[in-house]
Design an enzyme around this catalytic site. Structure first.
Site, PDB file in Angstrom:
ATOM      1  CG  ASP A 186       4.800  57.402  37.479  1.00 14.43           C
ATOM      2  OD1 ASP A 186       3.618  57.495  37.826  1.00 14.43           O
ATOM      3  OD2 ASP A 186       5.461  58.351  37.016  1.00 14.43           O
ATOM      4  CB  THR A 246      -1.331  56.528  36.133  1.00  8.83           C
ATOM      5  OG1 THR A 246      -1.430  57.852  35.639  1.00  8.83           O
ATOM      6  CG2 THR A 246      -2.617  55.786  35.817  1.00  8.83           C
ATOM      7  CG  ASP A 298       9.513  60.393  36.027  1.00  8.22           C
ATOM      8  OD1 ASP A 298       8.458  60.157  36.655  1.00  8.22           O
ATOM      9  OD2 ASP A 298       9.559  61.133  35.033  1.00  8.22           O
ATOM     10  CG  ASP A 337       6.983  58.467  40.935  1.00 10.04           C
ATOM     11  OD1 ASP A 337       5.776  58.291  41.163  1.00 10.04           O
ATOM     12  OD2 ASP A 337       7.424  58.817  39.830  1.00 10.04           O
TER      13      ASP A 337
END
Length: 698
Positions: A385, A537, A584, A588
């Site tokens: 990520d 992203t 994080d 996710d």
């Protein structure tokens, strides 16, 4: 630990929703509410045993074995001396019985437990060997047949105790990581009362909401939030990072960390089993207790070895009884059972598990799921990520352009003054840069223009700061001398903000999410290992491509909605890739769970941490390469240990049965016990080499 700032999706959205920071709040305790507990290193064959018990039994058994050896007719014949004293015939049965029942009791108890559990293994083989040896020795003392065996029984038990003592000691040292973590918590805390008085209380008396004083050089007694003071905290015991972290009012602190240079007042938010440290203890313990595929293979082999050894012992007894009588048959049978003790096999996997999880915990890599670490060795692609992982999640000013007689410093200072009352992440980046340049003038009449920017007066002159939406609303044009730099900034995906004065743009600033300085090294390390590095992203394509180009990524997946990250992982898996996902955030979590291995960055949310198999306590992406190295190294050690243990038994069993007796190769039971112990030592030393694996960069 800090909360990541959400993605800003490109130039058009710059400054959109000003002063409406919608970032997710994040706490890091990473626990499931269960109490901390001591782990068991894999398939623990010695539950309830401790090194101290084996140590005591070993030394006393050794002391009793010496007179048994010295009074043995066989030993006296070998070394050409003689001993004779009244009652010498009782030395064997008296001392030998004591060694058998007292020194060998834990083996007998373990063998009985394996029979009850219907899981034959190492303890049952040992108990069979010493029981046969004791029965034969007692039969000799009663004159039933000629066999000098008491000294070999005692030597066998003593050597077994030595091997188990060293085995338990090695596993205990690896488990010491849990005890070391527990010792990080101080016994007492200084609680600040409502009237400002300070009283010393035990940790057990602290409750959430209490205010505690942490003196310079003192440890934080519980998780909390700083309400007064600034200090650099040593968090190395939690994150593995050696560099102290500066923290001040409003920042979270973790139990066990050290305020290195100043005192703090901390509002307690979590105590006991709810602290981050307790969560780390649980992760380490659970990982050490979890089995792996290699452990399942070892357990099956140990069970198979029991049946093979039992059959071999029976055949050996029958054949040697016919060839050379009962005495030789008993000696060979006992030797077979001793050689077959799967000491090395029983230690091969548990010790590797214990050491690898302890070593990784000290480096800030917390293994929740043993299988996740094992799978990491075969990962083809790591999917990162972007925000908060490869980037810091905080924007910084990366470019400044000025016109209308202003300098770049003037543009930054004026913009910083105007943004000083704003809480928007971009505003904080500008004010931080302005503060670096020197004093910032005071702005008056601050007003937010929702979704477009802000405005305020400096020295009686009205200014506005905002993105393309503000430019359109004010119907102003970008000056020609600003067109080229702003076009380049937009091309690489930077957010562009303009400084407007009296209906004229007089400056521009570029802001980008700051790429972590460690990110490039992480990417290079993974690629050197043959692993693809991919970034995912929700940012605009040009923002993602700019980051991808700077880091040298293999692939960039951009403009992905949070709910579609899971699908992106599945797509990569459908392409035949074994995927590790590093993230994080709450969004996710599904992707972390879907991936072959999920790795949660420690600054992330509890949901992400609960969905992952490995937690990186720090936010350094280089730790991912460390996980790959550890996975490959620990798997290598497991395979090497299994190969050694299996190979040793394949060669030693026929020798113990007397297959080469015709060539003069003959193994006594005590020699078999020595060889068995040596094989255990080889396995233990090989596992200890895991401590040399470099998990973190120098």
């Amino acid at each position: 630990m800090s909360t990541p700032v959400p993605d800003t999706s490109g130039p058009e959205s710059a400054h959109a929703g000003h002063d409406q920071h919608d970032g997710h709040e994040s706490t890091h305790d990473g626990h499931d509410g269960h109490g901390a507990h001591d782990g068991h290193a894999g398939h623990d064959k010695h539950a309830g045993h401790d090194p101290e018990a084996f140590r005591r039994r070993f030394w006393l058994s050794l002391a009793l074995t010496i007179p048994l050896v010295l009074t043995s007719d066989m030993v006296m014949h070998w070394f050409g001396y003689s001993l004779d004293f009244r009652g010498m015939f009782l030395v064997g049965p008296v001392l030998g019985s004591f060694v058998f029942f007292w020194g060998g009791w834990q083996f007998l108890e373990g063998g009985a437990r394996e029979i009850r559990d219907r899981q034959p293994g190492m303890m049952l083989l040992i108990s069979m060997a010493i029981t046969v040896a004791y029965t034969a020795s007692m039969a000799m003392s009663l004159g039933w047949f000629e066999l000098d065996f008491w000294w070999e029984l005692a030597a066998l038990v003593t050597i077994m105790l030595l091997g188990h003592w060293q085995e338990m000691k090695a596993i205990g040292q690896a488990r010491g990581a849990l005890a070391a973590l527990a010792e990080l918590i101080p016994d007492d805390a200084e609680r600040v009362g409502a009237d400002g008085t300070i009283e010393a209380v035990s940790i057990g008396e602290l409750q959430a909401g209490d205010l505690v004083l942490v003196r310079s050089g003192g440890r934080v007694p519980a998780d909390g939030e700083i309400v007064e003071g600034e200090a650099e905290l040593d968090e190395s015991m939690i994150t593995g990072e050696s560099r102290p972290v500066a923290k001040g009012s409003g920042d979270g602190v973790v139990a066990g960390t050290v305020a290195t240079d100043s005192s703090l007042r901390v509002r307690v938010t979590a105590v006991g089993d709810d602290t981050a440290l307790a969560g780390i203890q649980r992760m380490v313990a659970d990982a050490q207790a979890s089995s792996s595929r290699a452990q399942v293979l070892a357990d099956r082999f140990a069970a198979l070895l029991f049946y093979v050894a039992t059959l071999t012992a029976l055949v050996t007894f029958v054949v040697w009884t016919l060839l050379d009588g009962a005495g030789t048959a008993v000696t060979k049978t006992v030797t077979v059972l001793v050689i077959a003790c799967p000491h090395a096999l029983g230690l091969a996997i548990p010790l590797v598990i214990a050491i690898s999880t302890a070593v990784s915990a000290r480096a800030g890599i917390l293994v929740k799921d043993r299988l996740a670490l094992e799978r990491m060795r075969s990962v083809d692609a790591v999917l990162f990520d972007k925000t908060g992982t490869l980037t810091r999640g905080n924007h910084i000013v990366t470019g400044v352009a000025a016109t209308a007689g202003l300098s770049e410093g003037d543009v930054v200072t004026l913009a910083g003054a105007i943004e000083s009352d704003s809480e928007h992440p971009l505003a904080r980046a500008i004010t931080a840069r302005a503060a670096e340049l020197g004093s910032v003038p005071t702005a008056e009449g601050f007003r937010s223009r929702a979704g477009r920017g802000v405005e305020a007066s400096v020295d009686g002159v009205r200014y506005a700061v905002g993105g393309p939406a503000l430019v359109r609303e004010l119907d102003v044009e970008v000056p020609r001398d600003l067109e080229e730099p702003t076009a380049e900034w937009i091309r690489v995906g930077a957010a562009v903000l303009y400084l407007v004065r009296a209906g004229e743009i007089v400056g521009a600033l570029a802001l980008q999410d700051e790429i972590r300085p460690e990110a490039r090294a992480a990417v290079d390390e993974l690629k050197a290992m043959g692993v693809q590095v991919i970034m995912i992203t929700g940012d605009a394509r040009q923002v993602a491509d700019a980051v991808g180009a700077e880091l040298g990524l293999d692939r960039v997946i951009a403009e992905v909605l949070p709910e579609d990250k899971d699908r992106a992982v599945a797509n990569l898996q459908e392409q035949g890739l074994r995927v590790a996902m590093v993230g994080d955030g709450v969004n996710d979590a599904p992707a972390l769970a879907r991936a072959d291995v999920g790795l949660a960055i420690g600054a992330g949310t509890d949901v992400a941490i609960e969905s992952a198999g490995v937690v990186l306590a720090s936010s350094d992406p280089r730790a991912v390469a460390g996980v790959v190295r550890l996975s490959r190294a620990s798997y290598r050690k497991m395979v090497q240990n299994l190969a050694w243990a299996a190979g040793y038994n394949a060669i030693a069993l026929p020798l113990a049965a007397g297959a080469l007796a015709w060539a003069g190769v003959d193994l006594a039971p005590a020699v078999g016990a020595v060889l068995m112990s040596l094989s255990t030592i080889v396995v233990a030393l090989n596992a200890q080499l895991l401590r040399r694996v470099q998990l973190r960069p120098e």
